[in-house]
Design an enzyme around this catalytic site. Structure first.
Site, mmCIF file in Angstrom:
data_model
loop_
_atom_site.group_PDB
_atom_site.id
_atom_site.type_symbol
_atom_site.label_atom_id
_atom_site.label_comp_id
_atom_site.label_asym_id
_atom_site.label_seq_id
_atom_site.Cartn_x
_atom_site.Cartn_y
_atom_site.Cartn_z
ATOM 1 C CG HIS A 313 -2.036 1.006 1.146
ATOM 2 N ND1 HIS A 313 -1.870 2.327 1.519
ATOM 3 C CD2 HIS A 313 -3.317 0.885 0.726
ATOM 4 C CE1 HIS A 313 -3.019 2.975 1.328
ATOM 5 N NE2 HIS A 313 -3.904 2.128 0.851
ATOM 6 C CG ASP A 371 -7.763 -2.516 -2.795
ATOM 7 O OD1 ASP A 371 -8.908 -2.059 -2.675
ATOM 8 O OD2 ASP A 371 -6.747 -1.808 -2.774
#
Length: 437
Positions: A313, A371
């Site tokens: 991320h 995700d």
């Protein structure tokens, strides 16, 4: 925002006079150097592509500590909200700064519930799209079109208009997403029911048909509610910054949120969960779990074009706290549906195991992110991959609205106007066409 006793001194090696810059301390997080008077006093700009070192606003809504893996909504850890609250309580918190008491919760739920229907004319607008249009193309149009249907709440400077547009957007987004899905698959639209929860209503509008009575699965509804909570806000990301920048012009709330939807569509932002599932599908075509070693080898190659989606991320350099919660939910859903033997889910779990144990991934802090797991959960529930980002937009709408309202209420707010480092041609004269090379 508290001014610090310490100041930063900016000095120049060319003999230009130095200047003092105020430093502000937030409640938590890094100190911020105030450069607002830099251009006026020095004639110079700062240069920060991607705004990696620039605070664009003063906010009280969401805080991320990427090194600790911490996410707070109005000071509350995301873990506690996901376990102890539902999505509409989280919405109330983001909009109002505090969690609701029982009477406030009841009133807010009723207000949202009684705004879930959309103007019937929206169906005719929807029919202008091709049947195979991407849901995010449809959603960008539908959300923008709301300003044409709800004229009584388009003045962003009117607090009452902002309040009713916030309720309308939160309430109607599930209806619009479900309508986009039903249109894609050629099924009749399902109207909302006021006796269902927010997530339960969305699930029914998505999957019910006139052929039979819809049976709600509580595990799946709770999973969807948790997806909404975990995606509700995430500080000053690309789409939130887009909403703020768009709203800074004084445009109506529906247009500002439509701009956020458009930004979220990008594969580097909201489209990441779609990209993660597409990656798993590609590995499955290579040979599935048996070929996962070959896939990982390709990912590790220095100049490889093969990308690992759903891991790591931009902000979190630790395990994304949302991913931990989504991982639990993921396994609950797979257990409830008996899908642990599904090839894609077996592949995902094998990839997860490698990522959590392989030194290459651990050293680079490439942990599975939210995700990765939310895509698996949505696929298991039956939501098509192309709709993942629309579900993300549905959840993020409340965060966008909270951020927009905060900006409008900020006495220091101005229309956004970034500067640039110009490196193009110097001033020159236009030659007659016969003299041009």
């Amino acid at each position: 925002m508290t001014p610090s006793d310490v100041k930063a001194t900016l000095s120049f090696s060319d003999g230009s006079p130095s200047m003092e810059l105020p430093i502000y301390k937030g409640t938590i997080g890094p100190d911020v150097i105030d450069i607002r008077k830099l251009y006026a006093q020095t004639g110079k700009f700062t240069y920060d592509p991607g705004f990696l070192s620039t605070a664009s606003c003063n906010s009280t809504i969401t805080y991320i500590d990427g090194d600790k893996g911490e996410l707070l909504y109005r000071g509350y850890p995301i873990e506690q909200l996901a376990e102890k609250c539902d999505f509409l309580e989280t919405c109330y918190l983001l909009l109002n700064g505090e969690l609701p008491n029982q009477s406030q919760r009841t009133a807010f739920n009723q207000l949202v519930t009684h705004h879930t229907m959309v103007n019937e004319q929206m169906q005719f607008f929807l029919r202008g799209f091709r049947r195979d249009a991407h849901p995010m193309a449809i959603m960008t149009g539908l959300v923008g079109a709301m300003s044409a249907f709800y004229h009584d709440s388009t003045d962003v400077h009117n607090p009452q208009h902002r309040e009713i547009s916030a309720i309308r957007l939160i309430a109607k987004m599930p209806t619009l997403v479900a309508m986009a899905y039903k249109y894609n698959v050629g099924q009749p639209y399902v109207y909302p029911k006021n006796d269902l929860s927010y997530a339960g209503n969305f699930m029914r509008m998505m999957f019910a048909t006139p052929c039979e009575e819809y049976q709600q699965n509580d595990v799946l509804v709770r999973a969807m509610d948790r997806i909404f909570i975990l995606h509700a806000d995430h500080e000053q990301n690309a789409s939130t910054s887009t909403v703020r920048l768009c709203g800074s012009s004084g445009t109506n709330p529906f247009a500002a949120i439509a701009a956020g939807v458009a930004c979220l569509w990008g594969p580097a932002h909201g489209g990441a969960n779609e990209a993660a599932l597409n990656m798993l599908e590609d590995v499955q075509k290579m040979g599935g779990v048996e070929k996962i070693g070959e896939f990982i080898r390709q990912v590790k190659e220095k100049n490889s074009t093969v990308r690992l989606m759903g891991f790591g991320h931009r902000v979190y350099k630790n395990y994304d706290p949302r991913a931990k919660l989504m991982r639990e939910t993921c396994h609950e859903v797979l257990d409830a549906l008996g899908l642990h033997d599904d090839p894609i889910f077996k592949l995902a779990m094998a990839l997860e195991k490698i990522a959590l144990e392989d030194e290459y991934f651990v050293a680079r802090k490439l942990y599975p992110n939210v995700d990765f797991y939310s895509g698996i959960v949505q696929r298991a529930i039956g939501i098509p991959v192309s709709l993942f980002t629309a579900v993300f937009a549905l959840a993020r709408t409340v965060g966008w609205i909270a951020q927009l309202n905060e900006m409008i209420g900020d006495p220091e707010y101005k229309i956004g106007r970034p500067r640039q480092l110009f490196s193009g041609a110097a001033p020159r004269n236009v030659k007659p066409i016969s003299e041009r090379a």
